[in-house]
Design a protein around this motif. Structure first.
Motif, PDB file in Angstrom:
ATOM      1  N   CYS A  98       0.778  -1.159  -0.120  1.00 51.17           N
ATOM      2  CA  CYS A  98       0.537  -0.110  -0.022  1.00 51.17           C
ATOM      3  C   CYS A  98       0.518   1.460   0.049  1.00 51.17           C
ATOM      4  CB  CYS A  98      -0.786   0.178   1.468  1.00 51.17           C
ATOM      5  SG  CYS A  98      -0.181   0.172   2.684  1.00 51.17           S
ATOM      6  N   LYS A  99       2.216   1.009   0.189  1.00 52.54           N
ATOM      7  CA  LYS A  99       2.926   2.241   0.385  1.00 52.54           C
ATOM      8  C   LYS A  99       2.567   3.341   1.277  1.00 52.54           C
ATOM      9  CE  LYS A  99       5.857   0.825  -2.758  1.00 52.54           C
ATOM     10  NZ  LYS A  99       7.070   0.367  -2.063  1.00 52.54           N
ATOM     11  N   GLY A 100       1.473   3.157   2.771  1.00 55.60           N
ATOM     12  CA  GLY A 100       1.520   4.107   3.218  1.00 55.60           C
ATOM     13  C   GLY A 100      -0.292   4.983   3.096  1.00 55.60           C
ATOM     14  N   ALA A 101      -0.575   4.552   2.142  1.00 62.44           N
ATOM     15  CA  ALA A 101      -1.980   5.657   1.464  1.00 62.44           C
ATOM     16  C   ALA A 101      -2.270   5.794   2.343  1.00 62.44           C
ATOM     17  CB  ALA A 101      -2.491   4.103   0.811  1.00 62.44           C
ATOM     18  N   CYS A 102      -2.333   5.493   3.535  1.00 61.88           N
ATOM     19  CA  CYS A 102      -3.743   5.732   4.385  1.00 61.88           C
ATOM     20  C   CYS A 102      -3.186   7.390   4.804  1.00 61.88           C
ATOM     21  CB  CYS A 102      -4.186   4.854   5.731  1.00 61.88           C
ATOM     22  SG  CYS A 102      -2.481   4.440   6.417  1.00 61.88           S
ATOM     23  N   CYS A 103      -2.228   7.644   5.559  1.00 64.40           N
ATOM     24  CA  CYS A 103      -1.481   8.726   5.562  1.00 64.40           C
ATOM     25  C   CYS A 103      -1.138   9.529   4.687  1.00 64.40           C
ATOM     26  CB  CYS A 103       0.553   9.067   6.366  1.00 64.40           C
ATOM     27  SG  CYS A 103       0.410   7.216   7.646  1.00 64.40           S
ATOM     28  N   ILE A 104      -1.842   9.490   3.291  1.00 66.69           N
ATOM     29  CA  ILE A 104      -1.695  10.181   1.762  1.00 66.69           C
ATOM     30  C   ILE A 104      -2.863  10.724   1.598  1.00 66.69           C
ATOM     31  CG2 ILE A 104       0.863  10.040   1.515  1.00 66.69           C
ATOM     32  CD1 ILE A 104       0.870   8.242  -0.244  1.00 66.69           C
ATOM     33  N   ASP A 105      -3.745   9.939   1.620  1.00 68.39           N
ATOM     34  CA  ASP A 105      -5.494   9.272   1.333  1.00 68.39           C
ATOM     35  C   ASP A 105      -6.371   9.880   1.994  1.00 68.39           C
ATOM     36  OD1 ASP A 105      -4.238   8.386  -0.952  1.00 68.39           O
ATOM     37  OD2 ASP A 105      -4.920   6.389  -1.378  1.00 68.39           O
ATOM     38  N   GLY A 106      -7.392  10.508   1.602  1.00 67.39           N
ATOM     39  CA  GLY A 106      -8.623  10.238   2.138  1.00 67.39           C
ATOM     40  C   GLY A 106      -8.569  12.761   1.852  1.00 67.39           C
ATOM     41  N   ILE A 128       6.630  21.252   6.507  1.00 70.03           N
ATOM     42  CA  ILE A 128       6.602  22.151   7.317  1.00 70.03           C
ATOM     43  C   ILE A 128       5.748  23.661   6.759  1.00 70.03           C
ATOM     44  CG2 ILE A 128       9.047  23.662   7.530  1.00 70.03           C
ATOM     45  CD1 ILE A 128      10.793  21.245   7.442  1.00 70.03           C
ATOM     46  N   ALA A 129       5.979  23.389   6.023  1.00 68.78           N
ATOM     47  CA  ALA A 129       5.343  25.448   5.342  1.00 68.78           C
ATOM     48  C   ALA A 129       3.953  25.105   5.256  1.00 68.78           C
ATOM     49  CB  ALA A 129       5.290  24.829   3.439  1.00 68.78           C
ATOM     50  N   ALA A 130       3.368  23.776   5.668  1.00 68.35           N
ATOM     51  CA  ALA A 130       1.865  23.610   5.618  1.00 68.35           C
ATOM     52  C   ALA A 130       1.460  23.628   7.274  1.00 68.35           C
ATOM     53  CB  ALA A 130       1.249  22.123   5.669  1.00 68.35           C
ATOM     54  N   ILE A 131       2.872  22.670   7.747  1.00 72.26           N
ATOM     55  CA  ILE A 131       2.301  22.983   9.797  1.00 72.26           C
ATOM     56  C   ILE A 131       2.396  24.487  10.030  1.00 72.26           C
ATOM     57  CG2 ILE A 131       3.580  22.949  12.073  1.00 72.26           C
ATOM     58  CD1 ILE A 131       4.172  20.139  10.704  1.00 72.26           C
ATOM     59  N   LEU A 182      -2.826  19.028   6.814  1.00 73.49           N
ATOM     60  CA  LEU A 182      -2.856  18.121   5.746  1.00 73.49           C
ATOM     61  C   LEU A 182      -1.955  18.977   4.935  1.00 73.49           C
ATOM     62  CD1 LEU A 182      -5.618  16.922   4.696  1.00 73.49           C
ATOM     63  CD2 LEU A 182      -4.201  15.327   5.881  1.00 73.49           C
ATOM     64  N   ILE A 183      -1.004  18.429   3.396  1.00 72.86           N
ATOM     65  CA  ILE A 183      -0.876  19.059   2.753  1.00 72.86           C
ATOM     66  C   ILE A 183      -1.734  19.203   1.161  1.00 72.86           C
ATOM     67  CG2 ILE A 183       1.367  19.797   1.578  1.00 72.86           C
ATOM     68  CD1 ILE A 183       2.574  17.862   3.497  1.00 72.86           C
ATOM     69  N   ASN A 184      -2.260  20.262   1.354  1.00 68.31           N
ATOM     70  CA  ASN A 184      -2.690  20.583   0.250  1.00 68.31           C
ATOM     71  C   ASN A 184      -3.760  19.854  -0.293  1.00 68.31           C
ATOM     72  OD1 ASN A 184      -1.103  23.107  -1.300  1.00 68.31           O
ATOM     73  ND2 ASN A 184       0.088  21.711  -2.020  1.00 68.31           N
ATOM     74  N   GLY A 185      -4.831  19.369   1.399  1.00 63.70           N
ATOM     75  CA  GLY A 185      -6.174  18.503   1.368  1.00 63.70           C
ATOM     76  C   GLY A 185      -5.523  17.249   1.044  1.00 63.70           C
ATOM     77  N   ALA A 186      -3.906  16.923   1.060  1.00 61.59           N
ATOM     78  CA  ALA A 186      -4.071  15.468   0.732  1.00 61.59           C
ATOM     79  C   ALA A 186      -2.987  14.861   1.770  1.00 61.59           C
ATOM     80  CB  ALA A 186      -3.147  15.772  -0.517  1.00 61.59           C
ATOM     81  N   ASP A 187      -2.136  14.581   1.523  1.00 60.71           N
ATOM     82  CA  ASP A 187      -1.085  14.157   2.673  1.00 60.71           C
ATOM     83  C   ASP A 187      -0.861  14.580   4.153  1.00 60.71           C
ATOM     84  OD1 ASP A 187      -0.691  13.565  -0.031  1.00 60.71           O
ATOM     85  OD2 ASP A 187       2.412  13.791   0.422  1.00 60.71           O
ATOM     86  N   CYS A 188      -1.078  14.371   5.475  1.00 61.67           N
ATOM     87  CA  CYS A 188      -0.489  14.282   6.249  1.00 61.67           C
ATOM     88  C   CYS A 188       0.508  15.038   6.228  1.00 61.67           C
ATOM     89  CB  CYS A 188      -0.537  13.075   7.725  1.00 61.67           C
ATOM     90  SG  CYS A 188      -0.447  13.866   8.833  1.00 61.67           S
ATOM     91  N   ALA A 189       0.476  16.071   6.651  1.00 65.11           N
ATOM     92  CA  ALA A 189       1.666  17.076   7.201  1.00 65.11           C
ATOM     93  C   ALA A 189       3.085  16.527   7.722  1.00 65.11           C
ATOM     94  CB  ALA A 189       1.359  18.627   7.504  1.00 65.11           C
ATOM     95  N   TYR A 190       2.761  15.689   8.296  1.00 63.00           N
ATOM     96  CA  TYR A 190       4.131  14.880   8.950  1.00 63.00           C
ATOM     97  C   TYR A 190       4.142  13.521   8.675  1.00 63.00           C
ATOM     98  CZ  TYR A 190       2.266  17.425  12.962  1.00 63.00           C
ATOM     99  OH  TYR A 190       2.847  18.536  14.045  1.00 63.00           O
ATOM    100  N   VAL A 191       4.003  13.434   6.922  1.00 67.29           N
ATOM    101  CA  VAL A 191       4.364  12.088   6.689  1.00 67.29           C
ATOM    102  C   VAL A 191       5.996  12.551   5.608  1.00 67.29           C
ATOM    103  CG1 VAL A 191       4.371  11.193   4.173  1.00 67.29           C
ATOM    104  CG2 VAL A 191       1.861  11.482   5.569  1.00 67.29           C
ATOM    105  N   ILE A 192       6.302  11.487   5.393  1.00 63.14           N
ATOM    106  CA  ILE A 192       7.670  12.014   5.003  1.00 63.14           C
ATOM    107  C   ILE A 192       7.760  10.353   3.921  1.00 63.14           C
ATOM    108  CG2 ILE A 192       9.503  13.196   6.256  1.00 63.14           C
ATOM    109  CD1 ILE A 192      10.719  10.042   8.311  1.00 63.14           C
TER     110      ILE A 192
END
Length: 190
Positions: free
Chosen positions: A25-33, A63-66, A84-94
């Motif tokens: 899944c490549k960690g989709a739960c942190c970047i989808d939704g 960092i910019a989103a936070i 979120l970053i642009n309504g997608a990824d959690c801002a804490y995702v790497i």
């Protein structure tokens, strides 16, 4: 559903199988939704307090989103979430070298920079807890992006509640988890 202390628990957490399959899944739960990770007030304060130590682990756009939205946000419904970053990824995702989404907070924890692993809602996933006045609802959140995790869980015969044991103990305590195991053993043997 069954009651366990001040919780109402879905039988699905015992009957369904689940083991995260990050390679699939490549960690989709942190970047989808369309929402960040749910937080409680204490966690929002923790994020604010630890942000200086977590910041070096984050991506520039996180960092910019936070820095624009804050270390946590309040939704229109009054709920707290990670930004979120642009309504997608959690801002804490790497991302790792294989483009798998990981948690920057958890990476700071793994490196010994902080003592808090990550929001309990992330640690509990695929279990979602809904707080009510008199009780907490403990439910399995079925999401198609986790189909590979369900397949792997079935193959390995690991029920949801065993997969998230550490997080359930973190949220509800060891005694609660021991009672959950008794319910599972006495009522849901496969």
């Amino acid at each position: 559903m069954f009651q366990l202390g001040k919780t109402i628990v879905s039988e699905d957490i015992i009957e369904k199988d689940f083991v995260c399959n990050l390679s699939a899944c490549k960690g989709a739960c942190c970047i989808d939704g369309d929402a960040g990770a749910p937080l409680d007030k204490e966690e929002a304060q923790i994020l604010e307090d630890i942000y200086p130590k977590v910041r070096p682990f984050l991506r520039k756009d996180g960092i910019a989103a936070i820095e624009k939205q804050g270390t946590s946000i309040t939704t229109d419904f009054g709920d707290l979430e990670t930004p979120l970053i642009n309504g997608a990824d959690c801002a804490y995702v790497i991302f790792d070298k294989k483009k798998t989404a990981l948690c920057g907070i958890e990476e700071a924890y793994n490196q010994g920079e902080i003592s808090w692993k990550k929001p309990v809602s992330c640690h509990l996933y695929p279990i979602r807890v809904k707080e009510y006045t008199e009780f907490s609802g403990v439910n399995y959140d079925k999401w198609e992006i986790c189909d590979d995790a369900c397949a792997l869980g079935k193959e390995l015969q690991v029920p949801v509640y065993k997969f998230v044991k550490e997080a359930l103990i973190r949220k509800f305590g060891e005694d609660w988890y021991a009672e959950l195991e008794k319910v599972a053993d006495n009522n849901f043997n496969k």
